[in-house]
Motif scaffolding. Structure first.
Motif, mmCIF file in Angstrom:
data_model
loop_
_atom_site.group_PDB
_atom_site.id
_atom_site.type_symbol
_atom_site.label_atom_id
_atom_site.label_comp_id
_atom_site.label_asym_id
_atom_site.label_seq_id
_atom_site.Cartn_x
_atom_site.Cartn_y
_atom_site.Cartn_z
ATOM 1 N N ASP A 1 0.811 -1.221 0.000
ATOM 2 C CA ASP A 1 0.000 0.000 0.000
ATOM 3 C C ASP A 1 0.846 1.274 0.000
ATOM 4 O OD1 ASP A 1 -2.180 -1.606 -0.009
ATOM 5 O OD2 ASP A 1 -2.730 -1.289 2.089
ATOM 6 N N ALA A 2 1.906 1.306 0.801
ATOM 7 C CA ALA A 2 2.731 2.509 0.900
ATOM 8 C C ALA A 2 3.395 2.826 -0.437
ATOM 9 C CB ALA A 2 3.787 2.341 1.996
ATOM 10 N N ILE A 3 3.888 1.799 -1.109
ATOM 11 C CA ILE A 3 4.537 1.994 -2.398
ATOM 12 C C ILE A 3 3.525 2.434 -3.448
ATOM 13 C CG2 ILE A 3 5.680 0.769 -4.306
ATOM 14 C CD1 ILE A 3 7.227 -0.824 -2.251
ATOM 15 N N ALA A 4 2.374 1.775 -3.471
ATOM 16 C CA ALA A 4 1.335 2.127 -4.435
ATOM 17 C C ALA A 4 0.860 3.563 -4.214
ATOM 18 C CB ALA A 4 0.158 1.165 -4.321
ATOM 19 N N SER A 5 0.734 3.963 -2.956
ATOM 20 C CA SER A 5 0.265 5.309 -2.653
ATOM 21 C C SER A 5 1.260 6.354 -3.154
ATOM 22 C CB SER A 5 0.048 5.465 -1.145
ATOM 23 O OG SER A 5 -0.394 6.769 -0.835
ATOM 24 N N PHE A 6 2.547 6.151 -2.876
ATOM 25 C CA PHE A 6 3.545 7.130 -3.314
ATOM 26 C C PHE A 6 3.618 7.193 -4.834
ATOM 27 C CE2 PHE A 6 7.853 8.071 -4.802
ATOM 28 C CZ PHE A 6 7.996 9.365 -4.316
ATOM 29 N N LEU A 7 3.666 6.049 -5.499
ATOM 30 C CA LEU A 7 3.759 6.041 -6.953
ATOM 31 C C LEU A 7 2.511 6.657 -7.589
ATOM 32 C CD1 LEU A 7 5.373 2.526 -7.621
ATOM 33 C CD2 LEU A 7 6.468 4.783 -7.679
ATOM 34 N N GLY A 8 1.360 6.419 -6.995
ATOM 35 C CA GLY A 8 0.130 7.017 -7.510
ATOM 36 C C GLY A 8 0.149 8.532 -7.376
ATOM 37 N N MET A 9 0.633 9.029 -6.233
ATOM 38 C CA MET A 9 0.709 10.477 -6.039
ATOM 39 C C MET A 9 1.730 11.101 -6.979
ATOM 40 S SD MET A 9 0.210 11.096 -1.909
ATOM 41 C CE MET A 9 1.534 9.981 -1.407
ATOM 42 N N TYR A 10 2.851 10.406 -7.194
ATOM 43 C CA TYR A 10 3.843 10.936 -8.134
ATOM 44 C C TYR A 10 3.271 10.997 -9.547
ATOM 45 C CZ TYR A 10 7.561 10.963 -11.555
ATOM 46 O OH TYR A 10 8.320 11.258 -12.662
ATOM 47 N N LEU A 11 2.568 9.940 -9.954
ATOM 48 C CA LEU A 11 1.987 9.917 -11.299
ATOM 49 C C LEU A 11 0.973 11.047 -11.467
ATOM 50 C CD1 LEU A 11 1.743 8.511 -14.042
ATOM 51 C CD2 LEU A 11 -0.010 7.019 -13.033
ATOM 52 N N ALA A 12 0.168 11.294 -10.430
ATOM 53 C CA ALA A 12 -0.810 12.381 -10.493
ATOM 54 C C ALA A 12 -0.101 13.731 -10.596
ATOM 55 C CB ALA A 12 -1.709 12.345 -9.264
ATOM 56 N N TYR A 13 0.967 13.904 -9.839
ATOM 57 C CA TYR A 13 1.730 15.163 -9.868
ATOM 58 C C TYR A 13 2.324 15.382 -11.252
ATOM 59 C CZ TYR A 13 4.864 18.845 -8.129
ATOM 60 O OH TYR A 13 5.495 20.045 -7.913
ATOM 61 N N GLU A 14 2.977 14.354 -11.792
ATOM 62 C CA GLU A 14 3.602 14.467 -13.106
ATOM 63 C C GLU A 14 2.560 14.730 -14.187
ATOM 64 O OE1 GLU A 14 5.174 13.484 -16.962
ATOM 65 O OE2 GLU A 14 3.567 12.389 -15.921
ATOM 66 N N THR A 15 1.385 14.143 -14.038
ATOM 67 C CA THR A 15 0.318 14.336 -15.017
ATOM 68 C C THR A 15 -0.205 15.762 -14.975
ATOM 69 O OG1 THR A 15 -0.330 12.006 -14.855
ATOM 70 C CG2 THR A 15 -1.944 13.526 -15.787
ATOM 71 N N ARG A 16 -0.326 16.349 -13.789
ATOM 72 C CA ARG A 16 -0.761 17.740 -13.683
ATOM 73 C C ARG A 16 0.237 18.681 -14.350
ATOM 74 N NH1 ARG A 16 -2.282 15.983 -8.397
ATOM 75 N NH2 ARG A 16 -0.357 16.808 -7.478
ATOM 76 N N VAL A 17 1.522 18.434 -14.131
ATOM 77 C CA VAL A 17 2.554 19.277 -14.747
ATOM 78 C C VAL A 17 2.544 19.099 -16.260
ATOM 79 C CG1 VAL A 17 5.033 19.706 -14.917
ATOM 80 C CG2 VAL A 17 3.995 19.271 -12.680
ATOM 81 N N ALA A 18 2.393 17.851 -16.712
ATOM 82 C CA ALA A 18 2.358 17.589 -18.154
ATOM 83 C C ALA A 18 1.159 18.261 -18.800
ATOM 84 C CB ALA A 18 2.322 16.078 -18.402
ATOM 85 N N ALA A 19 0.006 18.217 -18.144
ATOM 86 C CA ALA A 19 -1.200 18.842 -18.696
ATOM 87 C C ALA A 19 -1.020 20.347 -18.837
ATOM 88 C CB ALA A 19 -2.408 18.533 -17.810
ATOM 89 N N SER A 20 -0.383 20.965 -17.865
ATOM 90 C CA SER A 20 -0.116 22.394 -17.945
ATOM 91 C C SER A 20 0.898 22.688 -19.037
ATOM 92 C CB SER A 20 0.391 22.913 -16.596
ATOM 93 O OG SER A 20 0.652 24.300 -16.648
ATOM 94 N N SER A 21 1.937 21.867 -19.120
ATOM 95 C CA SER A 21 2.973 22.055 -20.132
ATOM 96 C C SER A 21 2.425 21.899 -21.546
ATOM 97 C CB SER A 21 4.109 21.057 -19.899
ATOM 98 O OG SER A 21 5.145 21.220 -20.835
ATOM 99 N N MET A 22 1.441 21.006 -21.702
ATOM 100 C CA MET A 22 0.854 20.759 -23.018
ATOM 101 C C MET A 22 -0.342 21.668 -23.290
ATOM 102 S SD MET A 22 1.182 16.567 -22.940
ATOM 103 C CE MET A 22 0.958 16.261 -24.699
ATOM 104 N N LEU A 23 -0.484 22.711 -22.456
ATOM 105 C CA LEU A 23 -1.481 23.773 -22.672
ATOM 106 C C LEU A 23 -2.922 23.296 -22.532
ATOM 107 C CD1 LEU A 23 0.188 25.367 -25.845
ATOM 108 C CD2 LEU A 23 0.628 25.912 -23.439
ATOM 109 N N LEU A 24 -3.130 22.213 -21.798
ATOM 110 C CA LEU A 24 -4.479 21.682 -21.636
ATOM 111 C C LEU A 24 -5.274 22.440 -20.577
ATOM 112 C CD1 LEU A 24 -3.687 17.866 -21.864
ATOM 113 C CD2 LEU A 24 -5.011 19.211 -23.506
ATOM 114 N N VAL A 25 -4.591 22.999 -19.600
ATOM 115 C CA VAL A 25 -5.255 23.764 -18.547
ATOM 116 C C VAL A 25 -4.443 25.016 -18.268
ATOM 117 C CG1 VAL A 25 -6.395 21.806 -17.433
ATOM 118 C CG2 VAL A 25 -4.064 22.414 -16.762
ATOM 119 N N ASP A 26 -5.124 26.037 -17.791
ATOM 120 C CA ASP A 26 -4.466 27.308 -17.497
ATOM 121 C C ASP A 26 -3.974 27.370 -16.061
ATOM 122 O OD1 ASP A 26 -3.717 30.022 -18.303
ATOM 123 O OD2 ASP A 26 -5.262 30.666 -16.885
ATOM 124 N N ARG A 27 -4.601 26.618 -15.188
ATOM 125 C CA ARG A 27 -4.273 26.708 -13.768
ATOM 126 C C ARG A 27 -2.906 26.099 -13.475
ATOM 127 N NH1 ARG A 27 -8.127 24.641 -8.778
ATOM 128 N NH2 ARG A 27 -6.652 25.053 -7.090
#
Length: 269
Positions: free
Chosen positions: A75-101
């Motif tokens: 669980d601890a490993i899955a939780s950290f990797l899931g949070m990292y993936l979500a963080y990286e996805t938010r940055v990628a979405a902003s970088s690819m101009l999908l969201v302004d926030r």
């Protein structure tokens, strides 16, 4: 990000195979000054993603051994990797101009418009053992698609500055690449046993589903699908050109390898 770490079968209520989901709101107006400075403003985020990525790699290695023994991620490993993936996805979405926030400097951001949903399940130990081999076809696709987008992303950047938003087909094709990257990351991190699919959007039958966001379901028009093919072709050409240039730069005028140049080409013998 929605997560549930208990053992759940990777299927939907209608029996179809369930895949990690990405939620992005419909394309709306963006502030032109944030678009103009987008990649500059995101430099601190790129640094954080890089540092977190190093930690995520080490945790993934530990998770690989654990999954071979337990048949699932702890669980601890899955939780950290899931949070990292979500963080990286938010940055990628902003970088690819999908969201302004602007993405927050936090592993959890429940109020951010970009969210992912993961449903980690029990894993097939055989598939975990050969994960590095099994991921190769998807790695090639995601590499070509992402490289193609970033090769012509400056065109979308200019369009977004002029219009103050991304046109529908550009948004759809870009979101498809972002979602495929996220699914590939989930698969390589063993957060899901389901192979990444859906680069060209969801099947027409998904129209019957209740829409949760502009990307769930992700229904692409012809223009968006053509753009994805453009990304793939340009990505392929970019890789071929890079390889050809590297080969040329590693040899002198007599066609002999130049040790001073070859030393800067990792992976070459």
């Amino acid at each position: 990000m929605s997560q549930s770490w208990g053992p759940r079968p990777p299927v939907t209520t209608d029996g179809a195979e369930w895949r990690p989901a990405l939620d992005i709101p419909a394309p709306g107006p963006q502030r032109r000054w944030t678009v103009l400075l987008r990649w500059l403003l995101l430099i601190p985020q790129y640094i954080v993603v890089c540092l977190l990525g190093i930690a995520a790699f080490l945790v993934t290695v530990a998770g690989w051994f654990a999954a071979l023994v337990l048949g699932r991620l702890p669980d601890a490993i899955a939780s950290f990797l899931g949070m990292y993936l979500a963080y990286e996805t938010r940055v990628a979405a902003s970088s690819m101009l999908l969201v302004d926030r602007y993405p927050p400097f936090a592993l959890t951001a429940p109020d951010h418009p970009v969210q992912i949903e993961l449903r980690p399940t029990t894993l097939n130990r055989f598939a975990v053992l050969f994960r590095l081999i099994l991921m190769i076809p998807a790695a090639i696709i995601v590499n070509f698609a992402a490289a193609g987008w970033f090769a012509i992303g400056w065109i979308f950047w200019i369009i977004a500055i002029v219009l103050g938003r991304l046109p529908g087909p550009v948004f759809g094709a870009t979101a498809a690449v972002a979602r495929y990257r996220m699914r590939f990351g989930a698969y390589t991190s063993m957060l899901t046993p389901v192979y990444p699919k859906g680069l060209f959007g969801d099947q027409p039958a998904a129209k019957a589903e209740k829409a949760r966001s502009a990307t769930r379901p992700l229904l692409l028009d012809t223009g968006a699908k053509v753009l994805i093919w453009v990304f793939l072709v340009i990505g392929l050409l970019t890789q071929v050109f890079s390889r050809t240039t590297a080969d040329y730069d590693g040899h002198d005028d007599n066609g002999l390898a130049n040790p001073a140049q070859v030393v800067h080409l990792p992976g070459r013998s």
